[in-house]
Design an enzyme around this catalytic site. Structure first.
Site, mmCIF file in Angstrom:
data_model
loop_
_atom_site.group_PDB
_atom_site.id
_atom_site.type_symbol
_atom_site.label_atom_id
_atom_site.label_comp_id
_atom_site.label_asym_id
_atom_site.label_seq_id
_atom_site.Cartn_x
_atom_site.Cartn_y
_atom_site.Cartn_z
ATOM 1 N N ARG A 56 48.637 -9.815 -17.575
ATOM 2 C CA ARG A 56 48.601 -11.274 -17.557
ATOM 3 C C ARG A 56 48.107 -11.761 -16.193
ATOM 4 O O ARG A 56 48.532 -11.252 -15.156
ATOM 5 C CB ARG A 56 49.990 -11.863 -17.848
ATOM 6 C CG ARG A 56 50.434 -11.579 -19.280
ATOM 7 C CD ARG A 56 51.746 -12.211 -19.628
ATOM 8 N NE ARG A 56 52.150 -11.807 -20.970
ATOM 9 C CZ ARG A 56 53.324 -12.071 -21.521
ATOM 10 N NH1 ARG A 56 54.228 -12.751 -20.824
ATOM 11 N NH2 ARG A 56 53.619 -11.668 -22.741
ATOM 12 N N ARG A 64 57.420 -11.701 -12.043
ATOM 13 C CA ARG A 64 56.187 -12.285 -12.552
ATOM 14 C C ARG A 64 55.018 -11.481 -11.995
ATOM 15 O O ARG A 64 54.592 -11.701 -10.857
ATOM 16 C CB ARG A 64 56.098 -13.757 -12.143
ATOM 17 C CG ARG A 64 55.084 -14.565 -12.933
ATOM 18 C CD ARG A 64 54.986 -15.973 -12.381
ATOM 19 N NE ARG A 64 56.208 -16.734 -12.553
ATOM 20 C CZ ARG A 64 56.475 -17.499 -13.610
ATOM 21 N NH1 ARG A 64 55.609 -17.593 -14.595
ATOM 22 N NH2 ARG A 64 57.612 -18.176 -13.678
ATOM 23 N N GLU A 90 64.629 -15.591 -18.386
ATOM 24 C CA GLU A 90 64.190 -15.015 -19.662
ATOM 25 C C GLU A 90 63.849 -13.534 -19.516
ATOM 26 O O GLU A 90 63.072 -13.145 -18.651
ATOM 27 C CB GLU A 90 62.969 -15.759 -20.190
ATOM 28 C CG GLU A 90 62.471 -15.208 -21.524
ATOM 29 C CD GLU A 90 61.025 -15.572 -21.815
ATOM 30 O OE1 GLU A 90 60.382 -14.838 -22.575
ATOM 31 O OE2 GLU A 90 60.536 -16.573 -21.246
ATOM 32 N N SER A 147 61.995 -12.746 -25.892
ATOM 33 C CA SER A 147 61.985 -13.831 -26.865
ATOM 34 C C SER A 147 61.576 -13.277 -28.216
ATOM 35 O O SER A 147 60.999 -12.191 -28.304
ATOM 36 C CB SER A 147 61.027 -14.951 -26.429
ATOM 37 O OG SER A 147 59.695 -14.478 -26.429
ATOM 38 N N ARG A 179 60.440 -6.169 -16.831
ATOM 39 C CA ARG A 179 61.242 -7.238 -16.220
ATOM 40 C C ARG A 179 62.743 -6.975 -16.337
ATOM 41 O O ARG A 179 63.531 -7.446 -15.504
ATOM 42 C CB ARG A 179 60.883 -8.574 -16.869
ATOM 43 C CG ARG A 179 61.692 -9.737 -16.350
ATOM 44 C CD ARG A 179 61.331 -11.038 -17.023
ATOM 45 N NE ARG A 179 60.129 -11.627 -16.439
ATOM 46 C CZ ARG A 179 59.830 -12.929 -16.512
ATOM 47 N NH1 ARG A 179 60.637 -13.757 -17.145
ATOM 48 N NH2 ARG A 179 58.737 -13.393 -15.969
#
Length: 420
Positions: free
Chosen positions: A258, A273, A345, A348, A385
């Site tokens: 990403r 991140r 988070e 999800s 993460r």
């Protein structure tokens, strides 16, 4: 892509969905107008083509002396048919472009609003209380010699890192635990491609508002995926699945990429991140009426995984404006991060209903043998993460970290101690 029948029969449902998302309702009216134009253009083309076919039979049956004049008329008619077909194709393309801009229709009960308007569903576990100031995961990573950010930056630039020694082993143990749980739940493991064609990326809904997040290789016309969801959604594209009496489940293990565009200054420290990470993604194909129950199962498996890692967490029902274009409903599971004093988070799960399958033309045969549009769902079961929460929640005052029992059995170790 939204269902054209819904657009024609109940456009107000789509307008209401766009409204709670904070998205453009005008797109619905534009799509309605383009759908009418498309149907009219198609009708004109089919009418001319029928006339052409009938005239062709007339030419074939005509006496020789009349054919030359009739052939000239046939050529003129053929030109009209060609022009009508071009107009019909153009109208269809315009309609498709607008339909691709309309987000999936949210499920009833999804909270309206943006990022901060979620609904808290539950909190699970006990937040650790430390008799010392807890270190953050970056500090722990350096102390334990398990995360090397300095050399990651030297090799590749900001937001890159090395997992080293027990750090690498801990991630692999976590991924293996997740894979074992997925197999037990009847997921078929897949190691997926991480480069995909534009039509697959478009089909999953990632080339809309989040296209700036994606790495693109123009010389090859390929995209680097930020999740194996993309490859898994494309796996059965253009196919008709013979039976979906039970959901068809895949677990995709892949490295993900990403760009983190627009995140300048956010979570710079550590590995919260980053540009590259590993992930095990659950993906389900099912019938639309099975989708909500399957969504609940995906969430339950995620919770089971967090509990195995002995992490305090909460589950939130994500607000419509923060769903992303493909999801009709999404639950986030957020773990407690002691150094930040808040939940972040970790994973999800999204119910994408028939939105992705409609774009990718993935169908199944119902009990009557008719082809119907499938529903797709996804949810992360483990990713890099998670190491942030594992290190921080299980740290001790001397800098050592206790390894959760479910992971220790893969490692043959019960703790990670500071490097000498």
């Amino acid at each position: 892509m939204i269902d054209l029948n819904l657009l024609r029969d109940n456009p107000d449902a789509i307008r209401a969905s766009q409204h709670v998302r904070g998205a453009s309702e005008a797109l619905v009216d534009e799509a309605i107008g383009l759908d009418r134009a498309n149907r009219q253009a198609l009708q004109e083309f089919e009418s001319l083509r029928a006339e052409q076919n009938a005239f062709g039979k007339q030419v074939s049956a005509a006496p020789k002396e009349q054919k030359q004049a009739l052939v000239a008329q046939a050529q003129e008619l053929a030109a009209k048919v060609k022009d009508a077909q071009a107009k019909a194709n153009e109208a269809e393309e315009h309609l498709k472009q607008v339909l691709y801009k309309i987000d999936n229709v949210v499920i009833d009960g999804v909270p309206a609003g943006g990022e901060d308007d979620f609904v808290l569903l539950k909190e699970v576990g006990t937040k650790p209380e430390f008799a010392f100031k807890p270190r953050d995961h970056a500090e722990l990573g350096e102390l334990l010699d398990v995360i090397d950010i300095e050399r990651g930056v030297k090799i590749s630039g900001s937001r890159f890192y090395f997992l080293k020694g027990m750090g690498a082993r801990l991630e692999l143990a976590m991924m293996q635990l997740a894979l074992d749980k997925a197999v037990k739940a009847a997921f078929t493991p897949l190691v997926t491609p991480t480069l995909v064609r534009p039509e697959v990326m478009q089909g999953t809904g990632f080339l809309g508002e989040h296209s700036s997040e994606i790495y693109y290789l123009p010389a090859d016309e390929l995209y680097l995926t930020g999740t194996s969801e993309v490859a898994l959604a494309g796996y059965h594209s253009g196919e008709i699945l013979e039976s979906l009496d039970q959901p068809m489940r895949y677990a995709g293990w892949s490295t993900c990429y990403r760009r983190e565009a627009g995140s300048h200054g956010k979570d710079i420290k550590g590995i919260l991140r980053v540009h590259q990470f590993n992930k095990l993604e659950m993906f389900s194909y099912c019938t639309p009426d099975q989708a909500e129950a399957e969504h609940a199962r995906l969430l339950a498996w995620q919770e089971e995984m967090l509990q195995a890692c002995e992490l305090p967490y909460r589950v939130i029902d994500v607000a419509a404006g923060d769903l992303g274009s493909s999801a009709a409903r999404k639950f986030d599971v957020e773990a407690w991060v002691p150094s930040q004093g808040k939940y972040r988070e970790l994973t999800s799960t999204s119910n994408c209903t028939t939105f992705q399958a409609r774009r990718l033309n993935t169908r199944y045969r119902d009990a009557d043998g008719k082809s119907q549009m499938a529903a797709t769902l996804n949810g992360t079961l483990a990713t890099t993460r998670w190491l942030v929460a594992i290190l921080e929640n299980h740290q001790r005052e001397d800098g050592s970290v206790a390894i959760p029992a479910a992971l220790a059995k893969y490692l043959g170790e019960t703790e990670i101690r500071p490097a000498s």
